[in-house]
Every structure is written in structure tokens, then in C-alpha cells.
Design a protein around this motif. Structure first.
Motif, PDB file in Angstrom:
ATOM      1  N   VAL A 263     -14.899   3.667   3.867  1.00 55.82           N
ATOM      2  CA  VAL A 263     -14.216   4.697   4.664  1.00 55.82           C
ATOM      3  C   VAL A 263     -13.270   4.036   5.655  1.00 55.82           C
ATOM      4  O   VAL A 263     -12.127   4.468   5.841  1.00 55.82           O
ATOM      5  CB  VAL A 263     -15.239   5.595   5.395  1.00 55.82           C
ATOM      6  N   GLU A 264     -13.761   2.957   6.266  1.00 52.53           N
ATOM      7  CA  GLU A 264     -12.903   2.249   7.217  1.00 52.53           C
ATOM      8  C   GLU A 264     -11.690   1.639   6.512  1.00 52.53           C
ATOM      9  O   GLU A 264     -10.572   1.667   7.037  1.00 52.53           O
ATOM     10  CB  GLU A 264     -13.717   1.160   7.937  1.00 52.53           C
ATOM     11  N   ALA A 265     -11.921   1.168   5.296  1.00 53.61           N
ATOM     12  CA  ALA A 265     -10.813   0.615   4.515  1.00 53.61           C
ATOM     13  C   ALA A 265      -9.789   1.700   4.206  1.00 53.61           C
ATOM     14  O   ALA A 265      -8.569   1.480   4.289  1.00 53.61           O
ATOM     15  CB  ALA A 265     -11.357   0.002   3.221  1.00 53.61           C
ATOM     16  N   LEU A 266     -10.274   2.889   3.870  1.00 51.57           N
ATOM     17  CA  LEU A 266      -9.385   4.015   3.569  1.00 51.57           C
ATOM     18  C   LEU A 266      -8.561   4.392   4.805  1.00 51.57           C
ATOM     19  O   LEU A 266      -7.361   4.670   4.710  1.00 51.57           O
ATOM     20  CB  LEU A 266     -10.236   5.203   3.094  1.00 51.57           C
ATOM     21  N   GLU A 267      -9.200   4.391   5.970  1.00 48.00           N
ATOM     22  CA  GLU A 267      -8.484   4.694   7.215  1.00 48.00           C
ATOM     23  C   GLU A 267      -7.391   3.655   7.471  1.00 48.00           C
ATOM     24  O   GLU A 267      -6.270   3.989   7.863  1.00 48.00           O
ATOM     25  CB  GLU A 267      -9.448   4.700   8.415  1.00 48.00           C
ATOM     26  N   ARG A 268      -7.760   2.392   7.251  1.00 43.87           N
ATOM     27  CA  ARG A 268      -6.775   1.315   7.466  1.00 43.87           C
ATOM     28  C   ARG A 268      -5.575   1.502   6.553  1.00 43.87           C
ATOM     29  O   ARG A 268      -4.430   1.443   6.977  1.00 43.87           O
ATOM     30  CB  ARG A 268      -7.425  -0.046   7.184  1.00 43.87           C
ATOM     31  N   ALA A 269      -5.866   1.793   5.281  1.00 44.30           N
ATOM     32  CA  ALA A 269      -4.778   2.000   4.319  1.00 44.30           C
ATOM     33  C   ALA A 269      -3.916   3.184   4.748  1.00 44.30           C
ATOM     34  O   ALA A 269      -2.677   3.133   4.664  1.00 44.30           O
ATOM     35  CB  ALA A 269      -5.362   2.235   2.923  1.00 44.30           C
ATOM     36  N   ALA A 270      -4.583   4.256   5.236  1.00 44.06           N
ATOM     37  CA  ALA A 270      -3.858   5.471   5.619  1.00 44.06           C
ATOM     38  C   ALA A 270      -2.826   5.173   6.689  1.00 44.06           C
ATOM     39  O   ALA A 270      -1.736   5.752   6.702  1.00 44.06           O
ATOM     40  CB  ALA A 270      -4.852   6.540   6.114  1.00 44.06           C
ATOM     41  N   SER A 271      -3.169   4.255   7.611  1.00 52.05           N
ATOM     42  CA  SER A 271      -2.246   3.988   8.717  1.00 52.05           C
ATOM     43  C   SER A 271      -1.059   3.133   8.272  1.00 52.05           C
ATOM     44  O   SER A 271      -0.112   2.955   9.033  1.00 52.05           O
ATOM     45  CB  SER A 271      -3.005   3.316   9.870  1.00 52.05           C
ATOM     46  N   ALA A 272      -1.090   2.626   7.038  1.00 49.94           N
ATOM     47  CA  ALA A 272      -0.008   1.742   6.584  1.00 49.94           C
ATOM     48  C   ALA A 272       1.205   2.520   6.108  1.00 49.94           C
ATOM     49  O   ALA A 272       2.336   2.025   6.211  1.00 49.94           O
ATOM     50  CB  ALA A 272      -0.518   0.826   5.469  1.00 49.94           C
ATOM     51  N   ALA A 273       1.007   3.748   5.585  1.00 46.38           N
ATOM     52  CA  ALA A 273       2.148   4.504   5.066  1.00 46.38           C
ATOM     53  C   ALA A 273       1.808   5.986   5.058  1.00 46.38           C
ATOM     54  O   ALA A 273       0.674   6.353   4.786  1.00 46.38           O
ATOM     55  CB  ALA A 273       2.473   4.051   3.642  1.00 46.38           C
ATOM     56  N   PRO A 274       2.789   6.845   5.337  1.00 50.35           N
ATOM     57  CA  PRO A 274       2.507   8.291   5.384  1.00 50.35           C
ATOM     58  C   PRO A 274       2.120   8.859   4.020  1.00 50.35           C
ATOM     59  O   PRO A 274       1.432   9.877   3.953  1.00 50.35           O
ATOM     60  CB  PRO A 274       3.831   8.894   5.894  1.00 50.35           C
ATOM     61  N   TRP A 275       2.569   8.237   2.953  1.00 52.52           N
ATOM     62  CA  TRP A 275       2.272   8.775   1.616  1.00 52.52           C
ATOM     63  C   TRP A 275       0.918   8.327   1.113  1.00 52.52           C
ATOM     64  O   TRP A 275       0.448   8.751   0.059  1.00 52.52           O
ATOM     65  CB  TRP A 275       3.344   8.340   0.610  1.00 52.52           C
ATOM     66  N   MET A 276       0.213   7.414   1.833  1.00 52.94           N
ATOM     67  CA  MET A 276      -0.930   6.712   1.294  1.00 52.94           C
ATOM     68  C   MET A 276      -2.062   7.632   0.828  1.00 52.94           C
ATOM     69  O   MET A 276      -2.531   7.549  -0.308  1.00 52.94           O
ATOM     70  CB  MET A 276      -1.473   5.721   2.338  1.00 52.94           C
ATOM     71  N   LEU A 277      -2.527   8.534   1.695  1.00 50.12           N
ATOM     72  CA  LEU A 277      -3.725   9.308   1.350  1.00 50.12           C
ATOM     73  C   LEU A 277      -3.467  10.266   0.194  1.00 50.12           C
ATOM     74  O   LEU A 277      -4.277  10.405  -0.709  1.00 50.12           O
ATOM     75  CB  LEU A 277      -4.253  10.052   2.579  1.00 50.12           C
ATOM     76  N   ARG A 278      -2.294  10.947   0.223  1.00 42.83           N
ATOM     77  CA  ARG A 278      -1.994  11.867  -0.884  1.00 42.83           C
ATOM     78  C   ARG A 278      -1.889  11.090  -2.205  1.00 42.83           C
ATOM     79  O   ARG A 278      -2.345  11.576  -3.248  1.00 42.83           O
ATOM     80  CB  ARG A 278      -0.686  12.615  -0.615  1.00 42.83           C
ATOM     81  N   THR A 279      -1.291   9.931  -2.134  1.00 45.29           N
ATOM     82  CA  THR A 279      -1.141   9.117  -3.347  1.00 45.29           C
ATOM     83  C   THR A 279      -2.497   8.701  -3.890  1.00 45.29           C
ATOM     84  O   THR A 279      -2.790   8.852  -5.086  1.00 45.29           O
ATOM     85  CB  THR A 279      -0.287   7.878  -3.037  1.00 45.29           C
ATOM     86  N   LEU A 280      -3.343   8.191  -3.004  1.00 46.96           N
ATOM     87  CA  LEU A 280      -4.672   7.762  -3.450  1.00 46.96           C
ATOM     88  C   LEU A 280      -5.496   8.945  -3.945  1.00 46.96           C
ATOM     89  O   LEU A 280      -6.239   8.840  -4.918  1.00 46.96           O
ATOM     90  CB  LEU A 280      -5.416   7.055  -2.311  1.00 46.96           C
ATOM     91  N   HIS A 281      -5.359  10.097  -3.293  1.00 41.53           N
ATOM     92  CA  HIS A 281      -6.119  11.272  -3.713  1.00 41.53           C
ATOM     93  C   HIS A 281      -5.706  11.694  -5.116  1.00 41.53           C
ATOM     94  O   HIS A 281      -6.549  11.996  -5.973  1.00 41.53           O
ATOM     95  CB  HIS A 281      -5.916  12.423  -2.721  1.00 41.53           C
ATOM     96  N   ALA A 282      -4.406  11.691  -5.354  1.00 41.06           N
ATOM     97  CA  ALA A 282      -3.920  12.062  -6.690  1.00 41.06           C
ATOM     98  C   ALA A 282      -4.437  11.075  -7.731  1.00 41.06           C
ATOM     99  O   ALA A 282      -4.890  11.473  -8.819  1.00 41.06           O
ATOM    100  CB  ALA A 282      -2.390  12.100  -6.695  1.00 41.06           C
ATOM    101  N   ALA A 283      -4.417   9.779  -7.378  1.00 46.85           N
ATOM    102  CA  ALA A 283      -4.893   8.772  -8.326  1.00 46.85           C
ATOM    103  C   ALA A 283      -6.378   8.956  -8.618  1.00 46.85           C
ATOM    104  O   ALA A 283      -6.846   8.734  -9.737  1.00 46.85           O
ATOM    105  CB  ALA A 283      -4.638   7.382  -7.759  1.00 46.85           C
ATOM    106  N   ALA A 284      -7.130   9.379  -7.609  1.00 44.52           N
ATOM    107  CA  ALA A 284      -8.577   9.516  -7.779  1.00 44.52           C
ATOM    108  C   ALA A 284      -8.947  10.746  -8.580  1.00 44.52           C
ATOM    109  O   ALA A 284      -9.935  10.734  -9.314  1.00 44.52           O
ATOM    110  CB  ALA A 284      -9.255   9.554  -6.407  1.00 44.52           C
ATOM    111  N   TYR A 285      -8.186  11.841  -8.453  1.00 47.75           N
ATOM    112  CA  TYR A 285      -8.635  13.107  -9.028  1.00 47.75           C
ATOM    113  C   TYR A 285      -7.791  13.616 -10.198  1.00 47.75           C
ATOM    114  O   TYR A 285      -8.255  14.456 -10.963  1.00 47.75           O
ATOM    115  CB  TYR A 285      -8.705  14.175  -7.927  1.00 47.75           C
ATOM    116  N   ALA A 286      -6.551  13.182 -10.322  1.00 44.97           N
ATOM    117  CA  ALA A 286      -5.715  13.709 -11.420  1.00 44.97           C
ATOM    118  C   ALA A 286      -6.266  13.199 -12.757  1.00 44.97           C
ATOM    119  O   ALA A 286      -6.849  12.121 -12.816  1.00 44.97           O
ATOM    120  CB  ALA A 286      -4.269  13.275 -11.223  1.00 44.97           C
TER     121      ALA A 286
END
Lengths: 340, 329
Positions: A263-286
Motif C-alpha cells: 500500500v505504501e508502495a502504491l502511495e509512493r507511485a501515486a505521487s510520481a504522476a497524476p495518471w499513475m493510479l488510474r493507469t495501474l487500476h486499468a492494468a489490474a482490472y481490465a
């Protein structure tokens, strides 16, 4: 010279005292006595504790035979004799068969309660819906009280029902109860308030009596519902009966649980780019990366570049099945922490 | 103090009874005639005996041991009987509530109304001594009040036997007993008698003139109306009642000097004969520089807390009494 009259005590059921009870409560109503005085009258005249509960009006009054106010701690015993007045129920805490005098007192007292409620508090209005729903979803509430509340709400109790937990943007959780309606195999939700950031947990369809359980499940599902924003991508409506093992996970993560390293890693990644969480979410669930790119409206190769960047930040491969599961779990855990 | 004569004072209708008290009255209605007249005294005496507490009730579940003691009466008069209720196993000397029963000066005995006094004593950790005084009209003034004073003297002189603290004797009286209690307190002051810690006057009967606005207003209403009051005072004072020569030891409302008295607790209902004379007595104590706690309970008839102890207003009235005791003792 009060000694000549002695003291007021319980009426004698053998002495034809029923008429006295009638006059007694009439006089209380004429004198505009309050509800406590009426409950006290029932207790003193019968020699048994009396309790008045009106969940819709948040009213709980219990009086001992000595006339002392002592509000109820436990639930009412279904075996006690009772009478109803509007949404209120008046019990005599008396084991065994009620005597005719008890029933007379209950009936007259309940009538006095009805008159007094109408005079002092007005009828229960739709504004009280939240309180009525609360009664139905409270497994500590008595059967009669819950049935009254359903009646007041106009809720059918003979069909499967679902509890819904509605989470507002500021953390407030509201309850709703809906009949279980389906169209094309999917549950149809009632019209919900058009509110930005509204999250919904949908409890399983259950018989009326089991709604408190459906409510518990709905609240759990709500914790896994997302805001559907860049900071919290994902579905804002979550069905408890589709959670599977995630329900177990939700039960294990409380407000005090420290976030897992993923979870902490995900938060860190999120702060690196505005597109990060949506991109990762799509990769995880699509269903596929191609579908994910389409969802995100980016080129296939752009998605691959982004994921390579993300994997470096996260520390694991998100494109193989095990990595996808790990990412899904990280998202689920992150939501549980966001919505404790 | 002077009381405005009824003819000059316009009074409204009686204040309404408290609704719970009024409903309670429906349960006892018809159990006795409305007013006491001289010809009814004997019947009322017999009626009041029915509700006398038993020995069992007096023990309050074993909290008190009760016994009787015959002590010297006033000079040249018969001995006086005291009913003594001592807390069981009190570790240290206790306060004493010296109780004087009610009954309009003409009826009742040392057991009358004692349960309420004992319950109060229980909360205050006090013993109770209840005096049997001679009743009017067979024994007019000063026989009743002198009997009460003689019993008080014995208590003050025998605190060791009672395991009592001589500095914490409170005189308690209800109705006619409240009048006698107030009188005994005046006597103790004037005769340099025992120092008293307080006087608790519960709906006390203080004024033989029987013409206050509340006496007029409540005529024919409640449990002790103006007619009953006249019967009681006439039995005590005969033709002197209401005249110029009534002693303050008979009717404490007649006292012109209320200075130097122990703290007073006075309670009364707003809907009873004694309301105005009781309020006036508290006012006179304050005016004289004394300490008094006055409660006028709204919608209370005479003796409401005893007849209908369950009512909310009765519970409040009964809670105020031991609270005061705890503060002064």
C-alpha cells in the motif's frame, strides 16, 4: 389528613378497580400530564415496571412500581403484555398471564400516551425516516418496534430486502432499505441522491428479519467502494454478495491496522504522476492491456511505457497474473485504509 | 407579623393540583368526608389508626431497632412515651431527628407518618425519637407542646443512652406536628434549653387565625381545608382561637421575634391551606436574620408527598429533605 387515606398503591384486581384505572388515566390526560406520568401510573397501579419505547421519536421511558424513572437497559421480553399507541409500544414487565386489570391499565395508558404524543410531539413525519430505518437495522430493537417502523415507512416485509449504505464525501454514512428488484439478472438500485463522491455498499437480499445482517454487509462493502476519482479510481457501487474473500480481508483491516508495504508502495507511485493510479487500476482490472489502453484513451505503447515506469516504483511486475492479483490486493487494502 | 384579613383580599380560584396528584386523588376519593368537624373527630381518630405502620415497617428492613421509653412529662403532668428508633450498628454517635406527628392537634400517635421520617433518617444516618403527646380537645394548650418539650429535654439529657450526638438534634414535625416543632424550637431558645441543629417543618400548621389568602382560597378543597383547620385550632385553644392572646408556643405564627433560631427547612404545597402562613414564617425568619430553606411545591395539596409518594413532584419534595439534613448535619 393524608393518613386517613393511606398511600396510593397498586390496584386490587379482585376489587373491581378497573373503573378507577379508567378515571385515573382520563384525569392525567385532562391535566396534561407528561408521558412519564402516564408510564408511572401504569407501573404504580399494576405493581409492575412499565416501559414506553418509541424508536421513531427516540423515546424510552421506564418506571418502577415505586414510581422511580429507570430507563431500559435490555430489550423487551416478547412475553410481556403490551399495548401500542401510534409508533410507541407500552409494556408491563410482567411474567405469566396478564390479569384483566393489567390489560385495562395498558389499554387506557396507551390511549393516554397516544393523546399526549399528538399534543406534545406531533405525528411521526417523513423527516423521521432515518430514525425508523435505524430501528429496522438495529438488531437490538424489538420485533414489534421494528414491525411498527416498517409499517410507518410503508415497507413491505414479505419480500426480499436489501440494506444500502450510502457514503457521502465527508465520511457520513446513511442507510436505505430497498426491495430486491432485478432486471436482466442485475440488481436494480433505487434512485439515489445525485451527489458527487457518493459511494454505495449494497447488502445482500434477505428476509425482513435479517436486515440488520444485510446492513452490516452493506457497510463492509461500502469500505471497498471507490470515490471514482484520479486519487481513488474504481467502482463507486460495491455489492456485498460479490466480495468473496475480500470480505474477510475487510474484516481484518481496522483503523489501527498499519498499511502493508504494498500500500505504501502504491502511495509512493501515486505521487510520481497524476495518471499513475488510474493507469495501474486499468492494468489490474481490465480484461487485457489492449482494453486497458482503450479505457484510458492512450496508445498501447504509451501504456507499456507507463507500466514499466510504475513497476520500477512499485518493485514488482504488474503484467503477469500473480502481479495483477498483488496490485488488486494493494488497491483493496488502500481503500480499506481510506474508508475505515 | 400581620396577616391581611380575608375580607380585604381578593383571591382567585384554587391553584390547580399537579396532574399526577389529581389523578391520585381519584383513587382515594370517597374514603373520608371532606372536612373535619368536632363531631367527626372520633371517627377520624379511628380511621387514622388503620394506616399505622407495623413494627416490621418501622425497622425499615432491619436498619433500625425500635423500643419505647417512658420519660418524665411536664411538671405535674403524666409521663411521656417516646418511640426510639436507633440505627443498628452505628459506629459513632448519630444525629437525632426528634419527630412530632401530625393530626390537626386532635388525632394521631407516635407512629403516624413515621415511615417517611425513618426513610429520611436512613439517608442522613440519624436516629429517630417520636414523641407521644396528649391531644386536644381533651388536653388543650399547653399540654401538647409541653409534652413535646419534655420529651426533647429527655433526649438532650440522654444522648449517651441513645448513642446520639447532642450537637446534632433536629426537630421534625409534619402538619400540626410542624407547628408544635416550631413552638418547641421557640421554647428551647426562650428557656435556654438544648441547642438544636435545625427545625424541619413539613407543611406546618402555624396560624390559629386561619384567615390567610390560601386558607380562604382553598376552603373546601384538599385534605385539610379551612373548616378542618378551625376544628383543630378550636380544640387546642377554645374561645381564645383567633383572639388577641394566643401564645406563640401554641401558634408560632404569632411570634414577634424569630431571631436566634436554628436553620429551618419549610415545605408546603401551593394548593393547600397552609401555603401562605408557611411562606410568611420563612420570610419572618429571614427578616430576623435567620436561615431558612423554603419549598413551595406547585400543585401540591396537604400531605401530597405522603399520600402519593410516586408522583414526580412528591419525589422531588422528598429528595429535598434529606439533602437539607446532610447539609446542616
Amino acid at each position: 389528613m393524608e393518613e386517613l387515606a393511606g398511600r396510593i398503591a397498586a390496584l386490587d384486581p379482585e376489587a373491581g378497580d378497573a373503573l378507577k384505572a379508567v378515571v385515573f388515566f382520563d384525569r392525567l390526560v385532562e391535566g396534561r400530564a407528561n408521558l412519564e406520568a402516564i408510564v408511572r401510573g401504569a407501573a404504580v397501579l399494576t405493581g409492575h415496571p412499565a416501559r414506553l419505547v418509541d424508536e421513531a421519536r427516540h423515546l424510552r421511558i421506564r418506571v418502577t412500581p415505586e414510581g422511580v424513572r429507570q430507563d431500559p437497559a435490555g430489550p423487551a421480553d416478547p412475553a410481556w403484555p403490551y399495548a401500542t399507541a401510534d409508533t410507541a409500544t407500552l409494556w408491563l414487565e410482567r411474567p405469566g398471564t396478564a390479569r384483566p386489570l393489567d390489560l385495562t391499565v395498558l389499554e387506557r395508558a396507551a390511549q393516554a400516551v397516544r393523546t399526549t404524543l399528538e399534543r406534545t410531539r406531533g405525528r411521526a413525519t417523513p423527516a423521521d425516516d432515518a430514525a425508523l430505518i435505524e430501528v429496522i437495522l438495529d438488531d437490538g430493537a424489538s420485533g414489534p418496534a421494528r414491525a411498527h417502523a416498517a409499517h410507518r415507512l410503508g415497507l413491505r416485509t414479505d419480500v426480499p430486502l436489501r440494506a444500502l449504505a450510502l457514503g457521502g464525501p465527508c465520511g457520513k454514512v446513511e442507510a436505505k432499505i430497498t426491495e430486491d428488484r432485478r432486471a436482466n439478472g442485475r440488481t436494480v438500485l433505487p434512485r439515489l441522491p445525485a451527489e458527487d463522491g457518493l459511494r454505495v455498499g449494497v447488502g445482500p437480499a434477505v428476509p425482513f428479519a435479517e436486515l440488520p445482517g444485510s446492513w452490516q454487509a452493506a457497510r463492509l462493502a461500502l469500505r471497498l467502494a471507490a470515490d471514482d476519482t484520479d486519487q481513488d479510481p474504481g467502482p463507486s457501487v460495491v455489492y456485498a454478495d460479490e466480495l468473496g474473500g475480500l470480505a474477510v480481508l475487510a474484516g481484518a483491516v481496522g483503523p489501527e491496522t498499519p498499511p502493508a508495504p504494498d500500500v505504501e508502495a502504491l502511495e509512493r507511485a501515486a505521487s510520481a504522476a497524476p495518471w499513475m493510479l488510474r493507469t495501474l487500476h486499468a492494468a489490474a482490472y481490465a480484461p487485457s492491456l489492449r482494453a486497458a489502453a482503450t479505457d484510458l484513451v492512450v496508445h498501447h505503447s504509451t501504456l507499456h511505457d507507463r507500466l514499466t515506469h510504475a513497476e520500477r516504483l512499485l518493485g514488482w511486475n504488474v503484467r503477469d497474473p500473480a502481479g495483477r492479483l498483488r496490485l488488486q490486493l494493494a488497491f483493496a487494502l488502500r481503500r480499506l485504509h481510506r474508508h475505515p | 407579623m400581620t396577616v391581611t384579613s380575608s375580607s380585604a383580599e381578593r383571591v382567585g380560584p384554587p391553584p390547580p393540583f399537579d396532574p399526577e396528584l389529581e389523578a391520585a386523588l381519584t383513587l382515594v376519593h370517597g374514603t373520608r368526608p371532606a372536612s373535619l368537624t368536632p363531631d367527626l373527630i372520633e371517627a377520624w381518630r379511628q380511621g387514622s389508626a388503620v394506616n399505622e405502620p407495623t413494627d416490621e415497617e418501622l425497622s425499615r428492613g432491619g436498619a433500625f431497632e425500635a423500643y419505647e421509653r417512658t420519660v418524665p412529662g411536664p411538671a405535674g403532668a403524666p409521663d411521656v412515651t417516646l418511640l426510639i428508633c436507633r440505627p443498628v450498628n452505628a459506629p459513632a454517635p448519630t444525629p437525632v431527628l426528634y419527630n412530632i406527628h401530625g393530626g390537626g392537634m386532635v388525632l394521631g400517635n407516635r407512629r403516624m407518618g413515621l415511615v417517611d421520617v425513618l426513610d429520611m433518617a436512613l439517608e442522613a444516618g440519624a436516629a429517630v425519637v417520636s414523641v407521644e403527646y396528649r391531644l386536644a380537645s381533651e388536653h388543650p394548650h399547653p399540654a401538647p407542646v409541653e409534652d413535646c418539650y419534655a420529651g426533647l429535654l429527655w433526649v438532650a439529657d440522654n444522648t449517651a443512652e441513645l448513642n446520639a450526638d447532642p450537637g446534632r438534634i433536629v426537630v421534625v414535625g409534619t402538619s400540626a406536628g410542624g407547628g408544635l416543632a416550631a413552638a418547641v424550637v421557640l421554647m428551647a431558645r426562650d428557656r435556654k434549653g438544648p441547642a438544636l441543629a435545625g427545625q424541619m417543618l413539613l407543611c406546618p400548621m402555624l396560624d390559629d387565625r386561619n384567615d390567610t389568602p390560601s386558607a380562604v382560597q382553598m376552603e373546601g378543597v384538599g385534605f385539610w381545608d379551612r373548616t378542618s383547620n378551625e376544628t383543630g385550632w378550636t380544640a387546642l385553644l377554645g374561645d381564645a382561637r383567633g383572639g388577641p392572646d394566643v401564645s406563640p408556643y401554641a401558634a408560632p405564627a404569632r411570634a414577634t421575634d424569630l431571631s436566634g433560631l436554628p436553620p429551618a427547612f419549610i415545605d408546603v404545597g401551593s394548593a393547600e391551606t397552609f401555603r401562605d402562613e408557611d411562606v410568611a414564617y420563612a420570610t419572618a425568619i429571614w427578616r430576623a436574620g435567620g436561615q431558612a430553606e423554603l419549598h413551595v411545591w406547585p400543585g401540591g395539596f396537604h400531605g401530597f408527598a405522603q399520600l402519593a409518594p410516586h408522583a414526580a413532584v412528591s419525589q422531588a419534595a422528598k429528595a429535598a429533605r434529606p439533602a437539607w439534613l446532610r447539609r446542616i448535619l
